[in-house]
Design an enzyme around this catalytic site. Structure first.
Site, short mmCIF file in Angstrom:
data_model
loop_
_atom_site.label_atom_id
_atom_site.label_comp_id
_atom_site.label_asym_id
_atom_site.label_seq_id
_atom_site.Cartn_x
_atom_site.Cartn_y
_atom_site.Cartn_z
N ARG A 298 17.29 -9.55 3.67
CA ARG A 298 16.26 -9.29 2.69
C ARG A 298 16.31 -7.96 2.02
O ARG A 298 16.26 -6.81 2.54
CB ARG A 298 14.90 -9.58 3.23
CG ARG A 298 13.78 -8.92 2.26
CD ARG A 298 12.37 -8.83 3.22
NE ARG A 298 11.17 -8.44 2.27
CZ ARG A 298 10.95 -7.00 1.97
NH1 ARG A 298 11.67 -6.09 2.13
NH2 ARG A 298 9.85 -6.97 1.38
N ASP A 300 15.59 -4.96 0.17
CA ASP A 300 14.44 -4.11 -0.22
C ASP A 300 14.32 -3.67 -1.57
O ASP A 300 15.49 -2.95 -1.78
CB ASP A 300 13.85 -3.35 0.98
CG ASP A 300 12.65 -2.83 0.77
OD1 ASP A 300 11.66 -3.58 0.78
OD2 ASP A 300 12.57 -1.65 0.73
N GLU A 342 13.97 -8.81 -2.94
CA GLU A 342 12.66 -8.39 -2.86
C GLU A 342 12.65 -7.76 -4.20
O GLU A 342 12.65 -6.41 -4.20
CB GLU A 342 12.46 -7.57 -1.76
CG GLU A 342 10.93 -7.34 -1.73
CD GLU A 342 10.18 -6.11 -2.06
OE1 GLU A 342 9.13 -5.98 -2.15
OE2 GLU A 342 11.19 -4.99 -2.20
N HIS A 406 3.69 -9.29 3.95
CA HIS A 406 3.06 -8.14 4.57
C HIS A 406 2.67 -7.08 3.44
O HIS A 406 1.96 -6.12 3.71
CB HIS A 406 4.10 -7.26 5.38
CG HIS A 406 5.48 -6.67 4.53
ND1 HIS A 406 6.05 -7.70 3.95
CD2 HIS A 406 5.61 -5.62 3.95
CE1 HIS A 406 6.84 -6.87 3.25
NE2 HIS A 406 6.58 -5.44 3.28
#
Ligand code: GLC
Ligand code: GLC
Length: 656
Positions: A298, A300, A342, A406
């Site tokens: 993922r 970021d 992301e 989150h």
């Protein structure tokens, strides 16, 4: 016809083919078979390198072609790739080959995702392994573990300030534990998803430590300025990501008398990708990590990796080339690995990161934010309109559809889309913020404001799915009806994520209806970050104060059921999603599949019963009767379809 969103081209020289050829002729003879592991193993590496070199060369040329040391760094990169490939285990190489043979693996109906914090969910990596049977009951085949790398003591932005990619945080275990977990996941058909935070490192990362000691090579790994002249100029056009925490995007480093670029927190130093040594160093970290058994990285904060004076330094073309180059590097060394972006930015920009040569997977922030928007307004027009125009992506890629994660919820939708429907973007955002922070009369939500910016009154929203859908309020008011509605809202929203095209993602804890955890308000290092409201300690499971047993049971059963149905229905996998016009403003509907294999999803975003005319359903399904997979009910087209408050239906045509 699907039109991909293109990124602005940075022109390449007209004779780029020749330059590529020359470079190939010069560098390739200097790479040896033995450094790539020798024999057949090395052959596979060099075959892949032959295939991928043109795009690797071009993307890097975009970034570094005008540097005097481009050629040197390119050769260095290839040596590092060969070396790391030689260390890739036979198991992982076999896994690569399998995935290459079955390149659509991540579009399968069997893909169901989950996310959790290692410490907050299980304690450490070893204990997390023991949760595999439960993950399987939920049907999970994609597990995203929140960052577990070494990070500074105290504040670490929830692990997003990484101090070493080669070490696991001490209390969570070791790299060997990670490898063991990956192997166990693989044996049980679960893909391991891990964060790769390549926009910044923590100020305790080896490179940052060396920079702080004044080493000029490492100082060039970051953006460093001797005084405020340039930082002040940059700041004029930059966004403040955490305005409650600090002003501006630069942090003073006293030891070396410099200002360093810090987009997020002052202890997260942005990497200087203008320096090709940084690209190589990061590529190496990425590959070494992949060798531990990671299936998806993922990526970021991908929007922020390139900076240019006078811009907001988000989504610049070079940010795409960095990802494309990393993609090319990975496809030579570890072709089974996927990148997931992301990018929580304007929907046009989100889509630009998606592509088989860039990120094959992407969060779908638009579906997420607009599902919450529809829940507040009870109207689905903005959701339906936006999905109709923006859902379709490159057919070799896939959305990752989530309801909560989150992070905070930002009201990311296109103002132009909204205006077409007579909605004023900023006024609407302000309404949504009031609604979800419980400041709008009649609101069921108990959200917590995040990063209120007094300069433009902007903010985002935190809170668990349960608290945002009204469970917290329902319990406070002791209203069984409100509690019931809240559960239905969670079921319905996740019911959309589980059935729309892509990989659904369950934020673990939501299947128990976990409430907001306000203990962060008394915890130093967390009190200024309300995202901790929805990052509770889940180790006590159903015994936690934040969980109501009956609610947890009902929701868990729902998630297990959805996981099981989805995994057994190919129509939920690699098929298209369409959004036919539909008359009811409170329903959100879409169609999966084609021909005889179809699925019609109907979700009621309001607390009122809705009726849908059967003609419309027949037009979509071309069948005389259908079955709701979620409750087994059969219907024939003679009656009107009643949709209960917040109900979701997964309708499958029944032939004959
Ligand atoms: C990502 C993470 C977020 C973090 C930020 C900086 O957006 O999701 O939690 O604060 O990056 O690393
Ligand atoms: C901003 C960033 C996103 C990050 C978030 C952290 O929205 O765009 O990348 O996750 O802030 O809260």
């Amino acid at each position: 016809m699907y039109q991909p969103k293109t990124i602005p081209e940075i022109p390449l020289p007209d004779d780029i083919d020749r330059r590529e050829q020359l470079t190939r002729e010069r560098i390739f003879p200097r790479l040896t078979k033995s450094e790539a592991g020798g024999g057949k193993k090395a052959e596979i590496f060099y075959e892949r390198l032959e295939t991928e070199f043109p795009r690797l060369f071009r993307t890097l040329y975009h970034l570094y072609g005008n540097r005097y040391d481009f050629y040197y760094h390119l050769e260095d990169l290839l040596h590092r790739m060969a070396g790391i490939y030689s260390e890739r285990s036979p198991e992982l190489r076999a896994r690569d080959l399998n995935k290459e043979k079955n390149p659509d693996w991540y579009k399968s109906e069997k893909m169901v995702g989950g996310i959790c914090y290692v410490d907050l969910y299980a304690g450490d990596l070893k204990k997390l392994k023991k949760k595999i049977p439960y993950f399987k009951e939920l049907g999970l085949t994609y597990m995203h573990l929140m960052p577990f790398f070494r990070c500074p003591e105290g504040e670490s932005d929830g692990g997003y300030a990484v101090s070493s990619y080669r070490h696991v945080r001490k209390d969570l275990g070791t790299m060997d534990d990670l490898e063991e977990l990956a192997t166990a996941f693989h044996e049980h058909g679960i893909n391991l998803v891990v964060d790769f935070i390549n926009n910044h490192t923590s100020d305790r990362f080896k490179w940052a430590e060396e920079a702080r000691r004044g080493d000029p090579d490492y100082m060039e790994h970051y953006y460093m300025f001797p005084d405020r002249t340039l930082p002040d100029q940059y700041d004029q056009t930059l966004r403040a990501i955490f305005p409650e925490v600090r002003h501006g995007n630069f942090t003073r480093v006293d030891e070396i008398d410099r200002w360093v670029w810090t987009t997020f927190h002052s202890y997260q130093w942005d990497l200087n990708y203008r320096n090709p040594a940084v690209f190589n160093a990061i590529a190496e970290e990425l590959l070494v990590l992949a060798n531990r058994g990671v299936d998806v990285l993922r990526m970021d904060a991908v929007a922020f990796t390139w900076k240019k004076m006078g811009t907001d330094c988000e989504n610049l073309p070079e940010a795409h080339y960095i990802l494309q180059a990393l993609n090319a590097v990975a496809s030579v060394v570890c072709p089974g690995l996927l990148l997931k972006s992301e990018a929580i930015v304007h929907p046009d920009e989100v889509n630009r990161y998606i592509g088989s040569v860039e990120c094959q997977l992407s969060y779908n922030p638009l579906l997420m934010a607009l599902s919450w928007e529809s829940l507040a307004t009870r109207e689905t027009k903005l959701l339906a309109h936006s999905m109709k125009h923006r859902f379709q992506i490159d057919e070799n890629c896939s959305w990752v559809n989530y309801v909560r994660c989150h992070d905070d919820i930002g009201w990311t939708f296109s103002d132009e889309d909204a205006a077409e429907l007579g909605i004023h973007g900023n006024d609407h955002r302000s309404f949504l913020n009031r609604f979800y922070s419980g400041r709008f009369p009649g609101s069921f939500a108990r959200g917590v404001p995040f990063q209120h910016n007094p300069e433009n009154d902007d903010m985002r929203i935190c809170g668990s799915a349960a608290s945002l859908t009204g469970l917290e309020k329902g319990l406070e008011d002791n209203s069984s009806n409100d509690i019931d509605l809240s559960i239905k809202r969670i079921e319905m929203m996740y019911g959309v994520a589980y059935s729309i095209g892509g990989i659904p993602l369950l934020y673990l804890g939501d299947e128990w209806g976990v409430l907001n955890d306000y203990s962060y308000l008394e915890t130093p290092g967390k009190v200024h970050d309300s995202r901790w409201a929805h990052r509770p300690d889940l180790r006590k499971g159903a015994k936690s104060d934040l969980v109501v047993n009956d609610v947890a049971k009902r929701l868990t059963a729902w998630f297990k059921k959805m996981g099981a149905i989805r995994s057994s229905e190919p129509v939920m996998g690699n098929t298209i999603t369409r959004f036919p016009d539909q008359p009811d403003p409170h329903l959100f509907t879409f169609l999966r599949g084609q021909g005889a294999e179809k699925l019609l999803v109907i979700a009621n975003f309001s607390e009122f019963e809705r009726k849908l005319h059967n003609d419309w359903i027949t037009d979509q399904l071309h069948a005389v009767s259908y079955r709701n997979l979620l409750n087994g009910e059969h219907r024939s087209v003679h009656n009107e379809l009643h949709v209960d408050p917040y109900q979701i239906l997964w309708l499958k045509p029944v032939s004959g």
